[in-house]
Design a protein around this motif. Structure first.
Motif, PDB file in Angstrom:
ATOM      1  N   PRO A  15     -12.628 -54.407  12.117  1.00 35.69           N
ATOM      2  CA  PRO A  15     -13.195 -54.080  10.804  1.00 35.69           C
ATOM      3  C   PRO A  15     -14.560 -54.717  10.560  1.00 35.69           C
ATOM      4  CG  PRO A  15     -11.101 -55.268  10.569  1.00 35.69           C
ATOM      5  CD  PRO A  15     -11.339 -55.047  12.015  1.00 35.69           C
ATOM      6  N   VAL A  16     -14.787 -55.905  11.099  1.00 34.48           N
ATOM      7  CA  VAL A  16     -16.092 -56.562  10.927  1.00 34.48           C
ATOM      8  C   VAL A  16     -17.165 -55.760  11.656  1.00 34.48           C
ATOM      9  CG1 VAL A  16     -17.440 -58.622  11.507  1.00 34.48           C
ATOM     10  CG2 VAL A  16     -15.140 -58.867  10.549  1.00 34.48           C
ATOM     11  N   LEU A  17     -16.868 -55.334  12.876  1.00 26.79           N
ATOM     12  CA  LEU A  17     -17.837 -54.536  13.636  1.00 26.79           C
ATOM     13  C   LEU A  17     -18.090 -53.195  12.974  1.00 26.79           C
ATOM     14  CD1 LEU A  17     -16.700 -55.302  17.290  1.00 26.79           C
ATOM     15  CD2 LEU A  17     -18.726 -56.174  16.101  1.00 26.79           C
ATOM     16  N   GLN A  18     -17.053 -52.585  12.438  1.00 30.74           N
ATOM     17  CA  GLN A  18     -17.221 -51.303  11.743  1.00 30.74           C
ATOM     18  C   GLN A  18     -18.118 -51.474  10.517  1.00 30.74           C
ATOM     19  OE1 GLN A  18     -16.344 -48.302  12.723  1.00 30.74           O
ATOM     20  NE2 GLN A  18     -17.258 -47.411  10.905  1.00 30.74           N
ATOM     21  N   GLN A  19     -17.908 -52.547   9.767  1.00 30.95           N
ATOM     22  CA  GLN A  19     -18.737 -52.813   8.585  1.00 30.95           C
ATOM     23  C   GLN A  19     -20.195 -53.014   8.983  1.00 30.95           C
ATOM     24  OE1 GLN A  19     -17.661 -56.322   6.411  1.00 30.95           O
ATOM     25  NE2 GLN A  19     -19.361 -56.115   4.970  1.00 30.95           N
ATOM     26  N   ARG A  20     -20.421 -53.782  10.037  1.00 31.07           N
ATOM     27  CA  ARG A  20     -21.797 -54.011  10.493  1.00 31.07           C
ATOM     28  C   ARG A  20     -22.446 -52.723  10.969  1.00 31.07           C
ATOM     29  NH1 ARG A  20     -21.015 -59.711  13.763  1.00 31.07           N
ATOM     30  NH2 ARG A  20     -20.527 -60.955  11.915  1.00 31.07           N
ATOM     31  N   ARG A  21     -21.674 -51.878  11.653  1.00 28.72           N
ATOM     32  CA  ARG A  21     -22.194 -50.597  12.124  1.00 28.72           C
ATOM     33  C   ARG A  21     -22.626 -49.738  10.937  1.00 28.72           C
ATOM     34  NH1 ARG A  21     -17.913 -49.032  14.770  1.00 28.72           N
ATOM     35  NH2 ARG A  21     -18.539 -50.067  16.678  1.00 28.72           N
ATOM     36  N   GLU A  22     -21.787 -49.689   9.906  1.00 25.87           N
ATOM     37  CA  GLU A  22     -22.116 -48.895   8.724  1.00 25.87           C
ATOM     38  C   GLU A  22     -23.359 -49.437   8.022  1.00 25.87           C
ATOM     39  OE1 GLU A  22     -18.538 -48.864   6.406  1.00 25.87           O
ATOM     40  OE2 GLU A  22     -17.454 -47.676   7.914  1.00 25.87           O
ATOM     41  N   GLU A  23     -23.477 -50.769   7.953  1.00 28.81           N
ATOM     42  CA  GLU A  23     -24.658 -51.362   7.331  1.00 28.81           C
ATOM     43  C   GLU A  23     -25.921 -51.015   8.105  1.00 28.81           C
ATOM     44  OE1 GLU A  23     -23.728 -55.517   7.145  1.00 28.81           O
ATOM     45  OE2 GLU A  23     -22.273 -55.259   5.526  1.00 28.81           O
TER      46      GLU A  23
END
Length: 66
Positions: A40-48
């Protein structure tokens, strides 16, 4: 193998051993080593990052020259 044995190897031999070890981790499912919270942290960073403006290579080079 322990640190004493590793210290007896040449730099080239230690680098080769590290490459072999890394390859075996990649091939044998090292994804188990990644904790559940990583995804989830990587997904959030990708979206940002996807929401950020981008620049072409030419634009970046021009800014660096200034």
């Amino acid at each position: 193998m322990d640190m004493t044995e590793l210290a007896t190897l040449s730099l080239a031999e230690r680098l080769r051993a590290m490459e072999v070890l890394w390859d075996s981790l990649c091939r044998d499912g090292a994804t188990e080593l990644s904790p559940d919270w990583h995804e989830p942290v990587l997904q959030q960073r990708r979206e940002e990052l996807l929401g950020q403006p981008t620049s072409s290579l030419d634009e970046v080079e021009a800014r660096l020259r200034q």
